[in-house]
Design a protein around this motif. Structure first.
Motif, PDB file in Angstrom:
ATOM      1  N   LEU A  35       8.329 -22.069  12.542  1.00  0.00           N
ATOM      2  CA  LEU A  35       8.683 -22.624  14.265  1.00  0.00           C
ATOM      3  C   LEU A  35       9.782 -23.965  13.174  1.00  0.00           C
ATOM      4  O   LEU A  35      10.256 -24.474  13.193  1.00  0.00           O
ATOM      5  CB  LEU A  35       7.640 -23.816  14.146  1.00  0.00           C
ATOM      6  N   SER A  36       9.452 -24.685  12.119  1.00  0.00           N
ATOM      7  CA  SER A  36      10.608 -24.899  11.379  1.00  0.00           C
ATOM      8  C   SER A  36      11.392 -24.558  11.212  1.00  0.00           C
ATOM      9  O   SER A  36      12.297 -24.649  11.151  1.00  0.00           O
ATOM     10  CB  SER A  36       9.224 -25.965  10.183  1.00  0.00           C
ATOM     11  N   GLU A  37      11.605 -23.675  10.115  1.00  0.00           N
ATOM     12  CA  GLU A  37      12.550 -23.554   9.856  1.00  0.00           C
ATOM     13  C   GLU A  37      13.283 -22.683  11.145  1.00  0.00           C
ATOM     14  O   GLU A  37      14.981 -22.544  10.986  1.00  0.00           O
ATOM     15  CB  GLU A  37      12.257 -21.802   9.024  1.00  0.00           C
ATOM     16  N   ALA A  38      12.837 -22.595  12.516  1.00  0.00           N
ATOM     17  CA  ALA A  38      13.667 -22.345  13.558  1.00  0.00           C
ATOM     18  C   ALA A  38      13.634 -23.344  13.880  1.00  0.00           C
ATOM     19  O   ALA A  38      15.112 -23.491  14.279  1.00  0.00           O
ATOM     20  CB  ALA A  38      12.406 -21.404  14.413  1.00  0.00           C
ATOM     21  N   ASP A  39      12.314 -23.861  14.113  1.00  0.00           N
ATOM     22  CA  ASP A  39      14.538 -25.447  14.409  1.00  0.00           C
ATOM     23  C   ASP A  39      15.059 -26.081  13.431  1.00  0.00           C
ATOM     24  O   ASP A  39      16.071 -26.130  14.162  1.00  0.00           O
ATOM     25  CB  ASP A  39      12.930 -27.114  14.501  1.00  0.00           C
ATOM     26  N   GLN A  40      15.365 -25.547  12.135  1.00  0.00           N
ATOM     27  CA  GLN A  40      16.270 -26.397  11.101  1.00  0.00           C
ATOM     28  C   GLN A  40      17.538 -24.997  11.953  1.00  0.00           C
ATOM     29  O   GLN A  40      18.729 -25.139  11.408  1.00  0.00           O
ATOM     30  CB  GLN A  40      16.009 -25.472   9.833  1.00  0.00           C
ATOM     31  N   LEU A  41      17.521 -23.500  11.745  1.00  0.00           N
ATOM     32  CA  LEU A  41      18.130 -22.251  11.689  1.00  0.00           C
ATOM     33  C   LEU A  41      19.087 -22.954  13.522  1.00  0.00           C
ATOM     34  O   LEU A  41      19.808 -22.684  13.603  1.00  0.00           O
ATOM     35  CB  LEU A  41      17.843 -21.292  12.692  1.00  0.00           C
ATOM     36  N   ILE A  42      18.127 -23.589  14.386  1.00  0.00           N
ATOM     37  CA  ILE A  42      18.697 -23.488  15.580  1.00  0.00           C
ATOM     38  C   ILE A  42      19.397 -24.883  16.051  1.00  0.00           C
ATOM     39  O   ILE A  42      20.692 -25.054  16.412  1.00  0.00           O
ATOM     40  CB  ILE A  42      17.949 -24.336  17.008  1.00  0.00           C
ATOM     41  N   ALA A  43      19.104 -25.630  15.381  1.00  0.00           N
ATOM     42  CA  ALA A  43      19.595 -27.369  15.078  1.00  0.00           C
ATOM     43  C   ALA A  43      21.191 -26.658  14.089  1.00  0.00           C
ATOM     44  O   ALA A  43      22.249 -27.378  14.082  1.00  0.00           O
ATOM     45  CB  ALA A  43      19.515 -28.326  14.053  1.00  0.00           C
ATOM     46  N   SER A  44      20.963 -26.495  12.732  1.00  0.00           N
ATOM     47  CA  SER A  44      22.258 -25.629  12.638  1.00  0.00           C
ATOM     48  C   SER A  44      23.447 -25.494  13.395  1.00  0.00           C
ATOM     49  O   SER A  44      24.545 -24.882  13.392  1.00  0.00           O
ATOM     50  CB  SER A  44      21.386 -25.023  11.490  1.00  0.00           C
TER      51      SER A  44
END
Length: 218
Positions: free
Chosen positions: A161-170
């Motif tokens: 979930l944390s990595e997904a948030d970073q990916l989406i934000a990027s």
């Protein structure tokens, strides 16, 4: 003579019966102790997992589960109050724990959805842009959908979930772009969804050749 031999034989049989009873009781106690130790391990895993989810996954604490665990702890303490594990009390504790597990299995799907549905939905929407990283995130998140007491699954879920948030934000996506991507993935996007902001984003990300347009068959 015959009477003396009969008395001796009867005494030998009584002694043998006593030894058998002692052995059976010992075997039963050892089996009960083994059940109790296994139950302690299972309860410890359950509590560790629940504590992790309450502290690091921001799910609401469940009063019924917590109350059930407190009652279970009392049963486990009572089971060894005499110094030995009581067969009846261990059986009661096993039933109590089974009921708690059953309740958690029923409640977890809703809790899992509250934690993941928004992120997973967005990941599904952007999988056409960065399928490799989206897949990596989903592989960490989705296995936690099925409840068990393997804490590593939920740790992986939080990492995903944390990595997904970073990916989406990027990717710098707003709600309109995410909606367009979702509709594109399920075959519902139309030219009406292509507002100026979405079109500018597609050009900026050089996605013109990755998105196909087709007529809707009537």
């Amino acid at each position: 003579m015959i009477f003396e031999e009969l008395v001796k034989t009867t005494k030998d049989m009584q002694d043998l019966q006593k030894r058998i009873t002692i052995k059976n009781n010992k075997d039963l106690q050892e089996a009960t102790d083994a059940k109790y130790r296994l139950l302690l391990i299972q309860v410890d895993q359950f509590v560790e997992t629940i504590e992790y989810l309450y502290n690091f996954s921001e799910i609401e604490k469940d009063g019924a589960i917590i109350t059930g665990l407190k009652e279970l702890m009392t049963l486990l303490e009572d089971a060894v109050d005499s110094g030995y594990a009581s067969q009846d009390d261990v059986a009661k504790a096993e039933v109590s724990f089974k009921n708690i597990q059953g309740e958690m299995k029923k409640r977890w799907p809703k809790q899992y959805a509250s934690l993941t549905v928004a992120t997973v939905s967005t990941l599904e929407a952007i999988k056409g842009i960065d399928s490799d990283n989206v897949s990596k995130c989903l592989l960490k998140i989705v296995p936690a959908e099925r409840w068990d007491t393997d804490i590593k699954k939920y740790q992986a879920m939080n990492t995903g979930l944390s990595e997904a948030d970073q990916l989406i934000a990027s990717l710098g996506l707003d709600d309109g772009i995410i909606l367009f991507l979702h509709n594109t993935n399920v075959g519902k996007a139309t030219l009406a969804d292509l507002d100026d902001k979405v079109f500018a984003w597609i050009k900026e990300e050089q996605l013109e050749k990755k998105i196909k347009i087709s007529f809707i068959s009537k």
